[in-house]
Scaffold this active site. Structure first.
Site, short mmCIF file in Angstrom:
data_model
loop_
_atom_site.label_atom_id
_atom_site.label_comp_id
_atom_site.label_asym_id
_atom_site.label_seq_id
_atom_site.Cartn_x
_atom_site.Cartn_y
_atom_site.Cartn_z
N GLY A 450 -24.76 -8.56 -20.36
CA GLY A 450 -23.34 -8.88 -20.28
C GLY A 450 -22.51 -7.63 -20.14
O GLY A 450 -22.94 -6.53 -20.45
N ARG A 451 -21.28 -7.81 -19.63
CA ARG A 451 -20.35 -6.69 -19.53
C ARG A 451 -18.93 -7.22 -19.59
O ARG A 451 -18.66 -8.38 -19.26
CB ARG A 451 -20.58 -5.86 -18.28
N GLY A 452 -18.04 -6.39 -20.09
CA GLY A 452 -16.65 -6.77 -20.20
C GLY A 452 -15.77 -5.55 -20.24
O GLY A 452 -16.22 -4.43 -19.92
N SER A 454 -14.65 -3.88 -22.69
CA SER A 454 -14.95 -2.86 -23.71
C SER A 454 -16.27 -2.15 -23.48
O SER A 454 -16.57 -1.16 -24.14
CB SER A 454 -14.96 -3.50 -25.10
N GLY A 455 -17.10 -2.64 -22.56
CA GLY A 455 -18.36 -1.97 -22.31
C GLY A 455 -19.44 -2.92 -21.81
O GLY A 455 -19.19 -4.11 -21.56
N VAL A 457 -23.36 -4.60 -22.30
CA VAL A 457 -24.26 -5.02 -23.38
C VAL A 457 -25.68 -5.09 -22.85
O VAL A 457 -25.93 -5.64 -21.76
CB VAL A 457 -23.85 -6.39 -23.95
N LYS A 471 -24.15 -2.77 -27.49
CA LYS A 471 -22.97 -2.61 -26.65
C LYS A 471 -22.67 -1.13 -26.49
O LYS A 471 -22.45 -0.41 -27.47
CB LYS A 471 -21.76 -3.33 -27.25
N ASP A 563 -8.60 -11.51 -27.16
CA ASP A 563 -9.29 -11.79 -25.89
C ASP A 563 -10.27 -12.94 -26.05
O ASP A 563 -11.45 -12.83 -25.74
CB ASP A 563 -10.02 -10.54 -25.40
#
Length: 726
Positions: A450-452, A454-455, A457, A471, A563
């Site tokens: 995963g990614r978003g 904030s960074g 994962v 993360k 968020d």
């Protein structure tokens, strides 16, 4: 909450006759007198005894205690806050059936408030009953007036004759001597620790068969003010630092007192006495990084409130000035020293006042190198061989110190870096990871899950075979701010929040280690062909609400997520929702190259209107985002998508705006089938209509433009859990 209670007295046998002694029962019209030690009532199996219990000079309770306990351990008192006189006080079973405790002057102290004329006698039983006594059943489900939320589920608990404690939220523990035939009690002790005690019938003594905090030094303040608890000793040893002495040698919990006057005039000169591997948790006047020892010392000297300072040189100088000295502990691996502020000229003892068996603390004393004979002359000549030997030894020590200093300041020392940063989180159950350790765990960050914002994962496996999510934070704040926020996240623990296991901070590398949640994120289970069925969707909606309610209303520091979206909702093996990335909004670097100081946090389509209106941000922004998420769960599509309005030319509107318009119109028209037009058609009509109506109506109220009209998350939880399946 449900708790095991002792049935104190039972009024029995209408107009029955009995010739039992006074030790077995109390007849109507009879009394128990405070001055007669034989005036006692014992339960049938001799477990409990009741009577007058003297706890101070001429001060008595009417109480029930364990018969065979050596110190007559009390389990109940009638008049804890109103002790009676040791002469003339009595307990009477009156002819009207009321039991009354009176003082020497006849003044009423306590009574049973019963007036049954059928009563013949009072008997102390050993029967145990279970009763719900809080929240009060008389007020129904209105638990909020008691400062509690019912969705927590920990509403009752008890422990049985086997020594097993169970609660409705799944918490369970057992006594070490689990089994029948042992008398036990569960006590919240004076030091704040919860303990199981088991009674040895032959000696009358109690032994601890379970305790919530196994390491006594983890109980803050166990050695009192100024006292130091020494880790590793069983039982723990309490000691006084140099310049202090015991307040009461028979009660070490009262701590230590200084042997000097702290309130001397401004002309008083001070020095500092060091104690190695020791610290006092909390009460920091300030916290400084990258500071020299001299500067740290001057901070404490210049502040009249400062009683000591803690200093560590492990890659960078860390300084903590202390206003009070509570929660002291000494641990061999702790990389710091505490320096006590004392007046110059104060007589220094050769050693601290220490309890037998404890480890010695360091005093500020003069140390002579070698033996006294080195400095004595023999025939007028000094034994130079000794001096040469010690000069050589000192040279070797200096060389080692230089090498060690180079390793600390210029070498790559991730362990010390993590220890240093981890001090700020010493009260949390974190562990520090080195960057190399996390590289091995993730196979050099091979599997991205995963990614978003904030960074990114990555999936990893630790050396203890735990599967984790790592993360890798991108652009985050440095220094104390980073650790303030990570500490906040680390203190938070709830079944509907992703648990953090640890951290890494090595120069530019900032990583967080979380539990691995196997069923991916909500967006992958909602907007794909492997979509959730209605039962799982409603369960997830409740779980998200519980997690947000905890963040907003219950955790140690209120947290606004900022968020909330399907990508940040993870699902475990049983499709229990776990909110991720809570608190990380605060970790974003302010003023950095890729950030703005006033930037809007969140994701388009889930952001509340107040973000754009420059209004103060409150927990209601999370409520709005939650409303969007649950409406998406009901509809089965992204509500941020743009659609064309029918008959309006090229005018556009979002799916959310369209849903709000249609739902409002249909519900006002009171059409019976309006909910079927909204719910995800992929479900094929298989859903609970009652739950669906409740969820949609709740979602609509959460996305009100006026934030004051939106509900709180704890009220959302209450509404949803009260919606039983059809």
């Amino acid at each position: 909450m449900k708790k095991t209670l002792l049935l104190l007295f039972c009024c029995l046998m209408k107009f029955s006759s009995s010739k039992n002694s006074l030790q077995d029962h109390l007849r109507r019209g009879s009394s128990l007198s405070v001055g007669d030690d034989s005036h006692l009532i014992t339960s049938p199996d001799k477990t409990f005894t009741c009577g007058f219990y003297g706890f101070q000079t001429n001060a008595y309770w009417f109480a029930i205690w364990f018969t065979n306990s050596k110190d007559r351990t009390v389990v109940w008192t009638a008049n804890r806050n109103k002790p009676v006189n040791g002469h003339g006080s009595k307990l009477t079973l009156q002819t009207n059936g009321a039991m009354v405790l009176t003082d020497v002057d006849g003044m009423f102290v306590w009574g049973t408030n019963t007036t049954s004329t059928d009563v013949n006698r009072a008997v102390l039983l050993n029967t145990e009953i279970s009763s719900v006594y809080w929240p009060s059943p008389d007020v129904g489900f209105d638990v909020f007036r008691y400062g509690r939320t019912s969705f927590n589920s920990s509403r009752y608990a008890d422990f049985n004759d086997l020594g097993v404690f169970k609660s409705s939220d799944g918490w369970q523990f057992s006594a070490s001597d689990m089994g029948l035939g042992v008398r036990r009690r569960l006590t919240m002790d004076y030091d704040g620790n919860l303990r199981f005690y088991s009674l040895n019938e032959s000696t009358g003594l109690w032994s601890i068969s379970w305790q919530a905090i196994a390491q006594p030094c983890d109980v803050h303040g166990i050695c009192g003010r100024n006292g130091i608890c020494v880790y590793g000793d069983k039982p723990p040893a309490c000691s006084c630092p140099a310049g202090h002495e015991w307040r009461n040698i028979t009660d070490l919990s009262r701590g230590c007192k200084p042997t000097f006057n702290r309130t001397r005039g401004n002309s008083t000169k001070f020095r500092f006495l060091p104690t190695l591997h020791t610290d006092y948790y909390g009460f920091d006047l300030n916290y400084s990084r990258n500071i020299s020892f001299e500067s740290c010392r001057d901070i404490c000297l210049g502040d009249s409130r400062c009683e000591a300072f803690s200093y560590r040189l492990t890659g960078e100088g860390l300084c903590f000035a202390k206003s009070s000295l509570f929660n002291g502990y000494q641990e061999p691996n702790f990389p710091g020293t505490i320096y006590f502020k004392v007046p110059i000229g104060m007589e220094t003892p050769e050693s601290s006042s220490i309890l037998i068996g404890s480890k010695t603390t360091c005093a500020d004393v003069l140390v002579m190198l070698g033996s006294p004979s080195m400095y004595k002359s023999s025939g007028g000549k000094v034994k130079w061989v000794y001096l040469y030997s010690f000069a050589l030894a000192i040279g070797l020590v200096e060389a080692l110190v230089i090498l060690l200093g180079w390793w600390i300041f210029y070498g790559n020392n991730p362990v010390l870096n993590n220890i240093e940063e981890g001090y700020r989180m010493i009260s949390n159950q974190f562990r520090g990871f080195s960057y190399k350790e996390l590289m091995r765990a993730t196979q050099n960050f091979k599997v991205e899950i995963g990614r978003g914002g904030s960074g990114v994962v990555y999936k990893g496996v630790l050396e203890d075979e735990r599967v984790v999510a790592v993360k890798r934070l991108g652009d985050v704040s440095e220094g104390g701010e980073f650790w303030t926020e990570v500490s906040t996240i680390g203190k938070i623990n709830h079944m509907n929040l992703v648990r953090m296991w640890g951290f890494c901070s090595e120069r530019k590398h900032k990583l967080l280690v979380y539990e691995y949640v196997e069923n991916l994120s909500l967006d992958k289970r909602l907007f794909s062909s492997t979509f959730l069925q209605w039962k799982e969707r409603f369960k997830v909606a409740i779980g998200i609400a519980k997690g947000l309610a905890y963040l907003h209303h219950e955790c140690l520091e209120w947290v606004i997520h900022c968020d909330v979206k399907p990508e940040n909702i993870l699902l475990d093996g049983s499709f229990e929702a776990k909110i991720a990335d809570f608190g990380l909004a605060k970790l974003s670097q302010r003023g950095g190259q890729n950030s703005e100081v006033t930037r809007i946090r969140g994701t388009k389509g889930y952001m509340a209107p107040e973000w754009a209106s420059n209004l103060p941000i409150t927990a209601k922004v999370d409520v709005y985002s939650y409303g969007v998420v649950v409406l998406e769960m009901a509809k089965g599509i992204r509500l941020s998508n743009i659609v064309m309005q029918e008959g309006e030319g090229e005018e556009e509107e979002s799916e959310l705006t369209r849903l709000l318009r249609v739902a409002k119109m249909k519900s006002q028209e009171e059409e019976k089938g309006w909910i079927e037009e909204i719910i995800d058609p992929r479900l094929g009509g298989v859903f609970s209509r009652k739950q669906a109506v409740t969820l949609v109506e709740m979602g609509l109220s959460c996305v009100e433009e006026d934030r004051h009209k939106r509900p709180t998350m704890d009220s959302v939880v209450q509404v949803l859990i009260d919606c039983e399946p059809e």
